[in-house]
Scaffold this motif. Sequence first.
Motif, short mmCIF file in Angstrom:
data_model
loop_
_atom_site.label_atom_id
_atom_site.label_comp_id
_atom_site.label_asym_id
_atom_site.label_seq_id
_atom_site.Cartn_x
_atom_site.Cartn_y
_atom_site.Cartn_z
N ASP A 175 15.41 0.03 6.50
CA ASP A 175 16.76 0.82 5.77
C ASP A 175 16.93 2.16 5.78
N ASP A 176 18.04 2.63 5.73
CA ASP A 176 18.32 4.10 5.42
C ASP A 176 17.71 4.82 6.62
N ASP A 198 21.78 5.00 7.91
CA ASP A 198 22.47 5.28 6.72
C ASP A 198 23.84 5.53 6.46
N LYS A 199 24.32 5.32 5.52
CA LYS A 199 26.16 5.45 5.41
C LYS A 199 26.09 7.07 5.54
N GLU A 232 25.78 0.94 8.33
CA GLU A 232 26.10 0.80 6.97
C GLU A 232 27.05 1.75 6.40
#
Length: 271
Positions: A175-176, A198-199, A232
Amino acid sequence: SVPLALLISLSISGLMVYRRSHRGIYLADLDVAFQRKEIYPVFQPIVDASSNQPLGYEVMARWDHPVMGAISPNSFIPLMERFGRLDTLLTELVKQCQGQVPTGCYLSLNLSGEQLTQSFRDPIQFVQSLLSKLQIDANQLMIEITEREALDYENPKLIATLNRLREMGVTLAFDDFGTGHNGIGCLKAFAPDYIKIDKSYVHTLNGDAVQKPVLEAIIQLAKSMNIGIIAEGVETEGQRQFLLSRGVKRQQGYLLGRPGNLQTANAAEDR
Ligand code: C2E
Ligand code: CA
Ligand code: CA
Ligand code: CA
């Protein structure tokens, strides 16, 4: 003015959370919150952005406090982590997800690397118990490994756990990706099935000319290592199209669906 009052009340409740946590009352609050079902899951779809078909749903924790209102996971997750309540959280969320996973879709759970190495005595058995509670096969489960502190990819216990989860058929995502510590080193130590960009990188497509090459480099890196990519935080059609043009079909974000209950989780147009 209202915004000022809001600001003040927000910072006061922020201070309260901080002070209460340090007086140890917060831990009791957490346990009460679990009992009173103030903590519950919402689901955000991960979508094939070329067809708008939902592929899976990520479980996000929510806490509606009767006095303080909605508390962000960004503040209560670290507290739960500190108080050793992340496994309680996961068990509770999974209990509330039972029988809800849409057929043909996977469920994605956020777990910290620390949980996998320290908090659970037997992570494999824990994941197996989650699967049987959810009544899904291992291949319908994705685990998003999140990390606030440096993730120790040299840790043989973590690597062994990740390998065993993968042998079970669970899909693993980092994630991220690109923020903090989860960098190239951890991809080399353990190639996950997916990285989640990551966004903050996706949002650089709004015009940050300096960061955009970094996003492109991350995509190239994952491709060259044969690692799948999930983006994301996709909020605009421009972002969706750019990512599609780079072959990133798996997307998640407000454009494609906000976190919500499962019936409406994929109806982005409702909001
Ligand atoms: P994350 O795993 O990186 O999750 C993405 C966050 O971005 C979520 O915030 C989501 O609601 C938000 N988001 C989704 N789409 C968009 C978008 O298009 N634009 C913007 N600006 N934001 C978007 P949320 O739900 O507040 O969660 C924050 C973080 O808290 C998560 O980041 C995750 O690290 C952690 N978290 C949430 N639920 C859980 C949980 O059940 N367990 C654990 N261990 N961590 C959790
Ligand atoms: Ca996540
Ligand atoms: Ca995260
Ligand atoms: Ca993120």
